[in-house]
Structures are given as C-alpha cells and as structure tokens.
Design a protein around this motif. Structure first.
Motif, PDB file in Angstrom:
ATOM      1  N   ALA A 133       0.824  -1.212   0.000  1.00 50.69           N
ATOM      2  CA  ALA A 133       0.000   0.000   0.000  1.00 50.69           C
ATOM      3  C   ALA A 133       0.857   1.261   0.000  1.00 50.69           C
ATOM      4  CB  ALA A 133      -0.939  -0.007   1.212  1.00 50.69           C
ATOM      5  N   GLU A 134       2.053   1.175   0.560  1.00 47.15           N
ATOM      6  CA  GLU A 134       2.972   2.317   0.629  1.00 47.15           C
ATOM      7  C   GLU A 134       3.867   2.441  -0.607  1.00 47.15           C
ATOM      8  OE1 GLU A 134       3.425   4.680   2.835  1.00 47.15           O
ATOM      9  OE2 GLU A 134       2.506   4.033   4.714  1.00 47.15           O
ATOM     10  N   GLY A 135       3.720   1.518  -1.555  1.00 47.18           N
ATOM     11  CA  GLY A 135       4.581   1.536  -2.731  1.00 47.18           C
ATOM     12  C   GLY A 135       5.965   0.990  -2.465  1.00 47.18           C
ATOM     13  N   ILE A 136       6.100   0.162  -1.442  1.00 51.12           N
ATOM     14  CA  ILE A 136       7.374  -0.433  -1.040  1.00 51.12           C
ATOM     15  C   ILE A 136       7.358  -1.924  -1.379  1.00 51.12           C
ATOM     16  CG2 ILE A 136       8.835  -1.003   0.937  1.00 51.12           C
ATOM     17  CD1 ILE A 136       8.955   1.936   0.151  1.00 51.12           C
ATOM     18  N   GLY A 137       8.453  -2.422  -1.909  1.00 54.33           N
ATOM     19  CA  GLY A 137       8.547  -3.828  -2.249  1.00 54.33           C
ATOM     20  C   GLY A 137       9.097  -4.657  -1.113  1.00 54.33           C
ATOM     21  N   VAL A 138       8.707  -5.928  -1.077  1.00 52.70           N
ATOM     22  CA  VAL A 138       9.185  -6.882  -0.089  1.00 52.70           C
ATOM     23  C   VAL A 138       9.571  -8.172  -0.805  1.00 52.70           C
ATOM     24  CG1 VAL A 138       8.618  -8.249   1.972  1.00 52.70           C
ATOM     25  CG2 VAL A 138       7.700  -5.926   1.727  1.00 52.70           C
ATOM     26  N   GLY A 139      10.709  -8.736  -0.441  1.00 55.74           N
ATOM     27  CA  GLY A 139      11.128 -10.029  -0.979  1.00 55.74           C
ATOM     28  C   GLY A 139      11.544 -10.943   0.164  1.00 55.74           C
ATOM     29  N   TRP A 140      10.995 -12.140   0.204  1.00 52.52           N
ATOM     30  CA  TRP A 140      11.279 -13.100   1.277  1.00 52.52           C
ATOM     31  C   TRP A 140      12.446 -13.983   0.835  1.00 52.52           C
ATOM     32  CZ3 TRP A 140       6.969 -15.283   4.790  1.00 52.52           C
ATOM     33  CH2 TRP A 140       7.499 -16.147   5.747  1.00 52.52           C
ATOM     34  N   VAL A 141      13.557 -13.901   1.540  1.00 52.83           N
ATOM     35  CA  VAL A 141      14.737 -14.709   1.226  1.00 52.83           C
ATOM     36  C   VAL A 141      14.691 -15.991   2.046  1.00 52.83           C
ATOM     37  CG1 VAL A 141      17.261 -14.806   1.214  1.00 52.83           C
ATOM     38  CG2 VAL A 141      16.097 -12.632   0.770  1.00 52.83           C
ATOM     39  N   SER A 142      14.710 -17.118   1.372  1.00 55.91           N
ATOM     40  CA  SER A 142      14.660 -18.401   2.085  1.00 55.91           C
ATOM     41  C   SER A 142      15.857 -19.291   1.785  1.00 55.91           C
ATOM     42  CB  SER A 142      13.361 -19.147   1.732  1.00 55.91           C
ATOM     43  OG  SER A 142      13.229 -19.295   0.329  1.00 55.91           O
ATOM     44  N   PHE A 143      16.828 -18.801   1.006  1.00 58.83           N
ATOM     45  CA  PHE A 143      18.043 -19.563   0.737  1.00 58.83           C
ATOM     46  C   PHE A 143      19.131 -19.169   1.732  1.00 58.83           C
ATOM     47  CE2 PHE A 143      16.044 -20.348  -3.343  1.00 58.83           C
ATOM     48  CZ  PHE A 143      16.489 -21.603  -3.673  1.00 58.83           C
ATOM     49  N   TYR A 144      19.044 -19.671   2.937  1.00 62.03           N
ATOM     50  CA  TYR A 144      20.093 -19.418   3.931  1.00 62.03           C
ATOM     51  C   TYR A 144      20.067 -20.536   4.953  1.00 62.03           C
ATOM     52  CZ  TYR A 144      16.289 -17.721   6.935  1.00 62.03           C
ATOM     53  OH  TYR A 144      15.126 -17.629   7.670  1.00 62.03           O
ATOM     54  N   ARG A 145      21.153 -20.637   5.690  1.00 58.41           N
ATOM     55  CA  ARG A 145      21.211 -21.600   6.792  1.00 58.41           C
ATOM     56  C   ARG A 145      21.055 -20.830   8.095  1.00 58.41           C
ATOM     57  NH1 ARG A 145      24.542 -23.547   2.780  1.00 58.41           N
ATOM     58  NH2 ARG A 145      23.990 -25.661   2.109  1.00 58.41           N
ATOM     59  N   GLU A 146      20.129 -21.277   8.906  1.00 60.43           N
ATOM     60  CA  GLU A 146      19.754 -20.521  10.096  1.00 60.43           C
ATOM     61  C   GLU A 146      20.928 -20.212  11.018  1.00 60.43           C
ATOM     62  OE1 GLU A 146      16.648 -20.599  13.876  1.00 60.43           O
ATOM     63  OE2 GLU A 146      16.175 -21.739  12.077  1.00 60.43           O
TER      64      GLU A 146
END
Length: 214
Positions: free
Chosen positions: A139-152
C-alpha cells in the motif's frame, strides 16, 4: 491509499525491481507498526524485527545466500535447472534494508492461552505479522522479498539472535521501480497458481488425490 483487496492482488515477492534507494524512516516505522499490530496467540506478540542496513552485513548475507542458491541449483534435474536459472532469488543489497523476523516461543511464559494443544500457533502468529508488513508495504509503494536460501545458524550469528529464539524470515524491504503484474514463479514457468475452485471444498476434505502435488 489502496484498499486491502487491491493490496492483496498487487502484492509481489520482489527480486529484480528494487530501485536501489533506502526506505525512509517514516515509512519503515509505519510498515513495522502494521506488522506489530497483527493478532497473536494469547496476545504474546512473539515476534521481533531486526532492521539491517549496514552495507557490509548485507554483502555478507548476500554472499551466503548466493552459495545456498548454487547448492539448490546443483540438486535440480536438468529440466528444472533450466527453469530455475533465470529466476533471481534475492535483492538483499539492492533493497538496502533487510528485516529479520524472529519468533520467541518463551514470550508469554509457560501457560499461553490458545497454544496449549496446537503449539504451531506461535509461529503462525509471526506469519500474520509478516503478512501485515507485506500488505502495508504494498500500500505504501514499497517492495518486499522473502529470502529463504540461507542456513539458520549463519543468519543467527550474523545478527546476534539468541539460541532460544527462532529465525523465521529475512525480508528485503525497499522502494521499487514497479511491481510485476504476474508473479515471477508463474512468469518463468516454475509453477502456476491453482484455481480457487480446486482449493475450496464443502463440509469435508475430498477423498483421493486432487492434484495437490502437481
């Protein structure tokens, strides 16, 4: 400001479209405020948000994610590898802001209303906060990308998350040049969206295979 239905339809997992600009503090706080307003089991609010903007930290995480991406690519059969190769899976440095979302299962004590028989409601509460963040960002015109390629363990050490706290997500957050009209994984042929009619059932779950593994 768009309404919630428009935000749901326009929301995208952003990878290529970050503009390379730093999000302003006012919008960042407003988006995190929306996340923090999410409902939670027993009103425990078990989430925390670690905002990462240091270029060196972003570069270190991007390098780690790149290695994990290559490990995944090598595991794929050739036909899926050809489909996967053009897909960009992160915008860690171009977004210029990472938000590490965590889950603290100890928050609220040992007697948590609503989690007694279904413990995963704690993690689901964090997922609701992430969804709030994502819709507010859209709604604010901001993008979000969920990164799931990592080791915790790597990410835990990178941002100092205590052992009893779980890392749920690294979210890339930043201004975008545009949002794609079709999600990347559909555009690149990785997987199509199921029609609602296939997912909606009346009274009972259908017997037999309804194609959920395609």
């Amino acid at each position: 400001m768009m309404d919630v239905f428009e935000a749901i339809l326009r929301r995208r997992d952003v990878r290529n479209e970050f503009a390379g600009e730093l999000i302003d503090e006012e919008r960042l706080v407003r988006i995190l405020g929306a996340a923090h307003s999410a409902p939670s089991v027993g009103n425990t609010q078990p989430w925390d948000f670690v905002v990462v903007q240091d270029p060196e930290t972003l570069a270190r995480f991007a390098g780690h994610v790149g290695e994990c991406r290559e490990d995944f690519a090598r595991s794929l059969p050739e036909d899926r590898k050809d489909t996967f190769n053009p897909i960009v899976i992160e915008g860690i440095e171009s977004s210029r802001t990472g938000v590490v979302v965590t889950y603290d299962p100890t928050r609220g004590g040992t007697h948590i209303l609503g989690r007694h028989t279904i413990d995963e409601t704690g993690r689901l509460s964090v997922a609701l906060a992430i969804q709030n963040l994502w819709l507010a960002a859209t709604a604010e015109g901001i993008g979000v990308g969920w990164v799931s390629f990592y080791r915790e363990p790597f990410l835990r050490a990178l941002v100092g998350v205590p052992e009893h706290v779980h890392v749920v997500a690294w979210l890339c957050v930043g201004p975008v040049t545009a949002l794609q009209t079709v999600p990347d994984l559909e555009r690149f042929g990785w997987r199509e969206r199921r029609p609602l009619a296939e997912a909606m059932h009346r009274e009972r779950y259908p017997e037999g295979d309804v194609g959920s593994h395609r």
